[in-house]
Design an enzyme around this catalytic site. Structure first.
Site, PDB file in Angstrom:
ATOM      1  CG  ASP A  14      -2.125  -0.894   1.073  1.00 56.12           C
ATOM      2  OD1 ASP A  14      -2.362  -1.385  -0.049  1.00 56.12           O
ATOM      3  OD2 ASP A  14      -2.821  -1.118   2.080  1.00 56.12           O
ATOM      4  NE  ARG A  94      -1.198   3.493  13.781  1.00 47.73           N
ATOM      5  CZ  ARG A  94      -0.500   2.595  13.121  1.00 47.73           C
ATOM      6  NH1 ARG A  94       0.772   2.817  12.844  1.00 47.73           N
ATOM      7  NH2 ARG A  94      -1.044   1.467  12.739  1.00 47.73           N
ATOM      8  CG  ASP A 123      -4.202   2.814  13.015  1.00 42.81           C
ATOM      9  OD1 ASP A 123      -4.193   3.135  14.212  1.00 42.81           O
ATOM     10  OD2 ASP A 123      -3.946   1.657  12.611  1.00 42.81           O
ATOM     11  CB  SER A 174      -4.712  -5.674   7.773  1.00 45.96           C
ATOM     12  OG  SER A 174      -4.289  -4.425   8.251  1.00 45.96           O
TER      13      SER A 174
HETATM   14  N1  ARG Z   1      -7.972  -1.964  16.123  1.00 47.66           N
HETATM   15  C1  ARG Z   1      -6.715  -1.606  16.634  1.00 47.66           C
HETATM   16  C2  ARG Z   1      -6.667  -0.136  16.915  1.00 47.66           C
HETATM   17  O1  ARG Z   1      -7.498   0.568  16.437  1.00 47.66           O
HETATM   18  C3  ARG Z   1      -5.577  -2.065  15.767  1.00 47.66           C
HETATM   19  C4  ARG Z   1      -5.498  -1.521  14.401  1.00 47.66           C
HETATM   20  C5  ARG Z   1      -4.208  -1.955  13.800  1.00 47.66           C
HETATM   21  N2  ARG Z   1      -4.141  -1.922  12.383  1.00 47.66           N
HETATM   22  C6  ARG Z   1      -4.017  -3.027  11.628  1.00 47.66           C
HETATM   23  N3  ARG Z   1      -3.849  -2.850  10.358  1.00 47.66           N
HETATM   24  N4  ARG Z   1      -4.070  -4.231  12.102  1.00 47.66           N
HETATM   25  O2  ARG Z   1      -5.828   0.334  17.616  1.00 47.66           O
END
Ligand code: ARG
Length: 408
Positions: A14, A94, A123, A174
């Site tokens: 990506d 983040r 995110d 993912s």
């Molecule tokens: N749901 C979790 C959060 O919002 C993890 C997201 C992580 N991203 C991924 N592509 N697995 O913090």
């Protein structure tokens, strides 16, 4: 002069196709990979790949120590668990990623920052909220959200622009990962009735394969932060890495969570956070020994608020700072050692001590005759403790019958 853009680069397909795409849009691209402890990734290779697919500059920053000390430590001190299950893994990295990207953007007079998040996750909110708060004038590009390409279209675009397409593309997951754990979603996991297959895990053994003998480790805390493992002083970064390994072998830290996302979707997430399971359990146990009762009872309210703030993209906020100031104050007495038993998926505190801050008084607690606790003083205390309830019940008789001789 071409505008410069700073891209949060991961090395995956990506954010790799994002490079030619953003270049076509007229940007010079600085790709930045933050090393926050993602497991088993060759960051030099990723750095080179960014240049190969068209970035003008490619930077790798080792942010592991800062991530541990400034981001993970507050989570431990505040026992932050979103919805009681998720130890904040992705939500934590983040704000740090953006802090670094904004600095690099400013150093290079960049006009925009790009991230590779999709449009249905948390995110994107965390990345963009952090950018807005640090520099509201910064332009934001979110190519993956904007493309809305099918996998086939993305691959076609990649091939047309010499972006290498990984052979294991049919890996359906993912994944996001850092020192504090690994988040896995998508693919077969999207159906919550599907049990997570073994290939969804990377940091932990299946309980069936975990050793048949328990392992005991001592974690030393200073002001609520782990500082030593089995008496060996370690930086938090190093300590977490070691505990992840040890606890992962015992199958500790697997989490299967139906989670409420900030954007209103329920999602099914598979997490692995072995060190978080061990260190947070140990930390809470030491708090049981060292926090005064009223503080201990009040603190979880603050903890939950903090977990929600972090999850919901409000790391940079006055409420977060104020609540953390309260947490930090509670932690000054959280000093001591906890012995953890690691066995078949469980991390259990089995012994604890605090040389200077233990509030546990054996003389008060003992059942033997040597107790210094004045049992006689309990008699009057109990009468007054529930006096108001006694009065209410004797007037209204909700749970009792009026006594015969008192009926007029
Ligand atoms: N749901 C979790 C959060 O919002 C993890 C997201 C992580 N991203 C991924 N592509 N697995 O913090």
């Amino acid at each position: 002069m071409t505008d410069t853009l700073v891209l949060a680069y991961s090395g995956g397909l990506d954010t790799s196709v994002a490079i030619p795409w953003l270049k076509d849009k007229g940007y010079d691209i600085i790709a930045v990979v933050l090393d926050v402890g993602q497991h088993g990734k060759d960051l030099n290779e990723i750095q080179a790949k960014a240049l190969k697919v068209g970035a003008k500059q490619s930077i790798v920053i080792d942010a592991k120590a800062e991530f541990a000390d400034k981001y993970v430590a507050p989570v431990i001190k505040a026992n932050m668990m979103y919805e009681g299950e998720y130890p904040m893994v992705s939500a934590l990295s983040r704000p740090l990623i953006i802090k670094k990207l904004v600095d690099i953007a400013h150093e290079n007079d960049a006009v925009a920052i790009a991230h590779g998040s999709t449009g249905h996750g948390n995110d994107q909110v965390r990345f963009e909220a952090a950018i807005h708060s640090l520099d509201p004038d910064m332009k934001i590009e979110a190519p993956i959200r904007d493309f809305q390409w099918s996998r086939e279209e993305e691959i076609e675009y990649a091939q047309a622009h010499d972006v290498p397409v990984p052979i294991n593309l049919d890996s359906p997951y993912s994944i996001d990962e850092n020192l504090w754990g690994r988040a896995n979603e998508a693919g077969i996991l999207e159906n919550p009735w599907n049990q997570a297959p073994e290939d969804a895990f990377a940091l932990t053994a299946a309980i069936e394969d975990a050793p048949d003998t328990p392992e005991f480790i001592d974690i030393t805390f200073e002001e609520g932060v782990p500082v030593a493992l089995n008496n060996e002083q370690l930086s938090l970064e190093k300590l977490i890495i070691k505990v992840n390994k040890i606890a992962g072998i015992h199958g500790i830290g697997r989490i299967d969570h139906i989670e409420n996302r900030l954007v209103g979707i329920k999602s099914r997430e598979i997490y692995e956070a072995p060190a978080a399971a061990v260190l947070m359990t140990a930390h809470k146990d030491l708090e049981d020994l060292t926090l005064e009762r009223d503080v201990a009872h009040f603190k979880p309210i603050v903890e939950q608020q903090l977990a929600n703030l972090v999850y919901e993209a409000k790391w940079v906020s006055p409420l977060f700072d104020s609540l953390m100031a309260f947490i930090d104050d509670t932690q000054k007495n959280v000093n001591g050692v906890v012995k953890m038993k690691l066995f078949k998926g469980n991390a259990t505190a089995v012994a604890r001590q605090s040389e200077h801050n233990s509030l546990y008084d054996e003389d008060l607690a003992t059942y033997t005759s040597s107790s210094s606790f004045d049992q006689a003083s309990a008699v009057g205390f109990i009468k007054l403790w529930t006096l108001s309830n006694t009065v209410y019940e004797q007037v209204n008789h909700v749970h009792s019958q009026p006594k015969k001789n008192t009926v007029k």
